[in-house]
Motif scaffolding. Structure first.
Motif, PDB file in Angstrom:
ATOM      1  N   VAL A 118       6.466   0.179  12.665  1.00 39.98           N
ATOM      2  CA  VAL A 118       5.539  -0.675  13.400  1.00 39.98           C
ATOM      3  C   VAL A 118       5.231  -1.910  12.566  1.00 39.98           C
ATOM      4  O   VAL A 118       4.855  -1.800  11.397  1.00 39.98           O
ATOM      5  N   LEU A 119       5.383  -3.078  13.177  1.00 40.84           N
ATOM      6  CA  LEU A 119       5.139  -4.345  12.515  1.00 40.84           C
ATOM      7  C   LEU A 119       3.920  -4.993  13.163  1.00 40.84           C
ATOM      8  O   LEU A 119       3.919  -5.239  14.372  1.00 40.84           O
ATOM      9  N   LEU A 120       2.887  -5.240  12.372  1.00 38.90           N
ATOM     10  CA  LEU A 120       1.636  -5.751  12.911  1.00 38.90           C
ATOM     11  C   LEU A 120       1.347  -7.150  12.376  1.00 38.90           C
ATOM     12  O   LEU A 120       1.626  -7.455  11.215  1.00 38.90           O
ATOM     13  N   GLY A 121       0.774  -7.976  13.225  1.00 33.87           N
ATOM     14  CA  GLY A 121       0.299  -9.292  12.825  1.00 33.87           C
ATOM     15  C   GLY A 121      -1.151  -9.445  13.238  1.00 33.87           C
ATOM     16  O   GLY A 121      -1.513  -9.122  14.380  1.00 33.87           O
ATOM     17  N   GLY A 136       0.837  -1.185   0.000  1.00 34.83           N
ATOM     18  CA  GLY A 136       0.000   0.000   0.000  1.00 34.83           C
ATOM     19  C   GLY A 136       0.873   1.236   0.000  1.00 34.83           C
ATOM     20  O   GLY A 136       2.106   1.153  -0.015  1.00 34.83           O
ATOM     21  N   GLU A 137       0.239   2.390   0.071  1.00 36.68           N
ATOM     22  CA  GLU A 137       0.991   3.641  -0.024  1.00 36.68           C
ATOM     23  C   GLU A 137       1.983   3.792   1.122  1.00 36.68           C
ATOM     24  O   GLU A 137       3.105   4.250   0.932  1.00 36.68           O
ATOM     25  N   ASN A 138       1.598   3.412   2.329  1.00 37.97           N
ATOM     26  CA  ASN A 138       2.459   3.575   3.499  1.00 37.97           C
ATOM     27  C   ASN A 138       2.583   2.302   4.321  1.00 37.97           C
ATOM     28  O   ASN A 138       2.836   2.363   5.527  1.00 37.97           O
ATOM     29  N   HIS A 139       2.399   1.167   3.668  1.00 37.77           N
ATOM     30  CA  HIS A 139       2.557  -0.112   4.354  1.00 37.77           C
ATOM     31  C   HIS A 139       2.878  -1.197   3.325  1.00 37.77           C
ATOM     32  O   HIS A 139       2.604  -1.033   2.129  1.00 37.77           O
ATOM     33  N   ALA A 140       3.466  -2.271   3.814  1.00 39.88           N
ATOM     34  CA  ALA A 140       3.775  -3.412   2.950  1.00 39.88           C
ATOM     35  C   ALA A 140       4.001  -4.630   3.819  1.00 39.88           C
ATOM     36  O   ALA A 140       4.395  -4.523   4.988  1.00 39.88           O
ATOM     37  N   GLY A 141       3.766  -5.796   3.244  1.00 38.60           N
ATOM     38  CA  GLY A 141       3.984  -7.020   3.995  1.00 38.60           C
ATOM     39  C   GLY A 141       3.506  -8.220   3.216  1.00 38.60           C
ATOM     40  O   GLY A 141       3.544  -8.227   1.987  1.00 38.60           O
ATOM     41  N   GLN A 142       3.001  -9.212   3.957  1.00 39.14           N
ATOM     42  CA  GLN A 142       2.584 -10.450   3.317  1.00 39.14           C
ATOM     43  C   GLN A 142       1.549 -11.141   4.194  1.00 39.14           C
ATOM     44  O   GLN A 142       1.431 -10.867   5.389  1.00 39.14           O
ATOM     45  N   GLY A 143       0.782 -11.991   3.535  1.00 45.28           N
ATOM     46  CA  GLY A 143      -0.249 -12.733   4.253  1.00 45.28           C
ATOM     47  C   GLY A 143      -0.200 -14.198   3.886  1.00 45.28           C
ATOM     48  O   GLY A 143       0.492 -14.597   2.932  1.00 45.28           O
ATOM     49  N   THR A 144      -0.931 -15.001   4.632  1.00 47.82           N
ATOM     50  CA  THR A 144      -1.017 -16.426   4.352  1.00 47.82           C
ATOM     51  C   THR A 144      -2.486 -16.837   4.268  1.00 47.82           C
ATOM     52  O   THR A 144      -3.343 -16.221   4.920  1.00 47.82           O
ATOM     53  N   THR A 145      -2.762 -17.864   3.488  1.00 39.97           N
ATOM     54  CA  THR A 145      -4.132 -18.350   3.315  1.00 39.97           C
ATOM     55  C   THR A 145      -4.402 -19.624   4.106  1.00 39.97           C
ATOM     56  O   THR A 145      -5.465 -20.220   3.964  1.00 39.97           O
ATOM     57  N   LEU A 149     -16.169 -11.415  12.486  1.00 42.13           N
ATOM     58  CA  LEU A 149     -15.241 -11.490  11.366  1.00 42.13           C
ATOM     59  C   LEU A 149     -15.907 -12.099  10.138  1.00 42.13           C
ATOM     60  O   LEU A 149     -16.735 -13.000  10.233  1.00 42.13           O
ATOM     61  N   SER A 150     -15.501 -11.616   8.960  1.00 35.76           N
ATOM     62  CA  SER A 150     -15.960 -12.215   7.715  1.00 35.76           C
ATOM     63  C   SER A 150     -15.229 -13.528   7.486  1.00 35.76           C
ATOM     64  O   SER A 150     -14.218 -13.839   8.120  1.00 35.76           O
ATOM     65  N   ASN A 151     -15.743 -14.311   6.552  1.00 26.99           N
ATOM     66  CA  ASN A 151     -15.196 -15.647   6.323  1.00 26.99           C
ATOM     67  C   ASN A 151     -13.751 -15.638   5.844  1.00 26.99           C
ATOM     68  O   ASN A 151     -13.043 -16.640   5.997  1.00 26.99           O
ATOM     69  N   ARG A 152     -13.301 -14.512   5.256  1.00 31.11           N
ATOM     70  CA  ARG A 152     -11.921 -14.486   4.744  1.00 31.11           C
ATOM     71  C   ARG A 152     -10.902 -14.725   5.851  1.00 31.11           C
ATOM     72  O   ARG A 152      -9.796 -15.189   5.579  1.00 31.11           O
ATOM     73  N   TRP A 153     -11.287 -14.437   7.108  1.00 30.90           N
ATOM     74  CA  TRP A 153     -10.343 -14.613   8.210  1.00 30.90           C
ATOM     75  C   TRP A 153     -10.391 -16.012   8.817  1.00 30.90           C
ATOM     76  O   TRP A 153      -9.680 -16.286   9.779  1.00 30.90           O
ATOM     77  N   ASN A 154     -11.188 -16.908   8.231  1.00 29.87           N
ATOM     78  CA  ASN A 154     -11.221 -18.269   8.766  1.00 29.87           C
ATOM     79  C   ASN A 154      -9.849 -18.923   8.700  1.00 29.87           C
ATOM     80  O   ASN A 154      -9.439 -19.654   9.610  1.00 29.87           O
ATOM     81  N   THR A 155      -9.142 -18.670   7.602  1.00 32.68           N
ATOM     82  CA  THR A 155      -7.813 -19.271   7.436  1.00 32.68           C
ATOM     83  C   THR A 155      -6.748 -18.260   7.052  1.00 32.68           C
ATOM     84  O   THR A 155      -5.618 -18.652   6.747  1.00 32.68           O
ATOM     85  N   ALA A 156      -7.081 -16.986   7.046  1.00 31.84           N
ATOM     86  CA  ALA A 156      -6.120 -15.959   6.634  1.00 31.84           C
ATOM     87  C   ALA A 156      -5.425 -15.344   7.841  1.00 31.84           C
ATOM     88  O   ALA A 156      -5.969 -15.293   8.948  1.00 31.84           O
ATOM     89  N   ALA A 157      -4.210 -14.879   7.624  1.00 33.42           N
ATOM     90  CA  ALA A 157      -3.478 -14.069   8.597  1.00 33.42           C
ATOM     91  C   ALA A 157      -2.591 -13.134   7.799  1.00 33.42           C
ATOM     92  O   ALA A 157      -2.130 -13.479   6.706  1.00 33.42           O
ATOM     93  N   GLU A 158      -2.358 -11.922   8.341  1.00 32.88           N
ATOM     94  CA  GLU A 158      -1.556 -10.939   7.605  1.00 32.88           C
ATOM     95  C   GLU A 158      -0.511 -10.304   8.510  1.00 32.88           C
ATOM     96  O   GLU A 158      -0.749 -10.087   9.710  1.00 32.88           O
TER      97      GLU A 158
END
Length: 372
Positions: free
Chosen positions: A276-279, A232-241, A259-268
């Motif tokens: 700042v590093l967020l999980g 994004g404009e002021n952030h970057a990283g990676q996610g898992t499915t 939470l919506s269903n996308r978070w059933n198996t997702a993490a970012e």
């Protein structure tokens, strides 16, 4: 002064870009200039609000050489002030503590309320005279630093001229809006001190390319091919499915509500620039606030959060221990890259267009700000 031609090479398309030059990690003067531009020139992470849980709680923090005071005022608001008396510049609070009455300067006993007002100036007009027409108490309150709390992280704008936090980080706030509610501080915090410039910790966190070799245990179930880049404009990283909740028998960490269903198996896992590093996961979150500790040393302050009701203590302990093990696996990498910056022939390196997009995004963000 930043070398504009070097920075232009960093800002090229990823296929032709070079990384930041060695001196941005290894030269003390350049690193101080970078810190001034990147950490003190806009919104940067300072701490978490949960570190001052009760009215009157105060915590001194040295941030890139600036003495600051994080505190919760009598009304319960989290505030940040410069941690110096307006009289002779004495440090006001030396250790974390509860302010029972006023913030009293240990030098000449000038006193401040937790909202920053100067409320007492003993003997300022001479023995027994606690006021003087030349000393305007109303204009000599503590210098407040602009601050904003998001996901319990206290962000500060030392320069005071940045656009509103919600404007600068609108995309990140919107991305995780449904995970904002009901964050409860876990209390299982820890600090890792690493021998590297803080920028290397950001770079490493941004990408999943290193997982198979540095984190074989994590990669055993969340494989390289299960990850996706985030930029994004002021952030970057990676996610898992393929995120799986931590369980022991029937016990599991409670989910965040709604939470919506996308978070059933997702993490970012996203770096919110600069430091700042967020999980985020369906059942817990963490925030890592990076603070420089002088040249080529960084303190990684790790904080955990969960949903209500509180998780089983054993599970929460295990969760924090597992993440600590993962973060400790990264130490030799960032310290090795720091030592590598002493090699005069290294020109900043290259990027894999397929794998290093988030890392290059951070380099380009840094170069934009140093050039501007």
């Amino acid at each position: 002064m930043a070398d504009i031609s070097e920075l232009d090479a960093v800002r090229r398309p990823i296929e032709r870009a070079r990384g930041l030059a060695n001196r941005h990690y290894a030269d003390p003067e350049t690193c101080r200039a970078d810190d001034a531009a990147l950490l003190l020139g806009g919104w940067a992470g300072l701490a978490v609000a949960s570190q001052v849980p009760c009215p009157g709680d105060a915590r001194p923090i040295d941030f890139a050489g600036v003495p600051l005071l994080l505190l919760r005022d009598r009304e319960g608001a989290v505030r940040v002030f410069q941690n110096v008396c307006r009289h002779r510049g004495m440090i006001l609070v030396a250790e974390p503590r509860r302010i029972e009455g006023a913030i009293r300067c240990p030098y000449h006993s000038w006193c401040y309320a937790t909202d920053g007002r100067l409320v007492a100036t003993p003997h300022v007009g001479g023995p027994g005279r606690n006021s003087d027409r030349a000393v305007d108490r109303a204009g000599l309150g503590l210098i407040e630093v602009r601050s904003h709390v998001w996901r319990d992280v206290v962000f500060v704008d030392l320069g005071g001229a940045a656009p509103p936090f919600g404007t600068v980080h609108a995309a990140a706030v919107a991305r995780w809006a449904e995970l904002d509610a009901a964050l409860h501080h876990d209390g299982r915090d820890f600090v890792l001190e690493v021998a590297c410039d803080w920028k290397l910790a950001v770079e490493n966190y941004c990408e999943s390319y290193h997982l198979p070799w540095v984190h074989p245990g994590l990669n055993a179930y969340s494989r390289l091919e299960d990850h996706y880049p985030i930029m994004g404009e002021n952030h970057a990283g990676q996610g898992t499915t393929v995120y799986r909740q931590l369980r022991e028998g029937r016990a599991r960490m409670p989910d965040f509500p709604g939470l919506s269903n996308r978070w059933n198996t997702a993490a970012e896992y996203v770096a919110v620039f600069p430091n700042v590093l967020l999980g985020v996961h369906r059942d817990h979150a963490f925030a890592i606030v990076l603070r420089p500790m002088g040249h080529a040393r960084t303190a990684e302050h790790v904080h955990f959060f969960h949903a209500a009701p509180a998780p089983d203590p054993g599970l929460a302990d295990r969760n924090a221990a597992q993440w600590r093990a993962v973060f400790e696996e990264d130490v030799f990498v960032v310290e090795g890259m720091q030592r590598g910056r002493a090699a005069p022939g290294f020109d900043g390196g290259r990027f894999s267009p397929a794998m290093d997009g988030p890392t290059h995004a951070f380099h380009a963000w840094v170069a934009d700000r140093l050039a501007g």
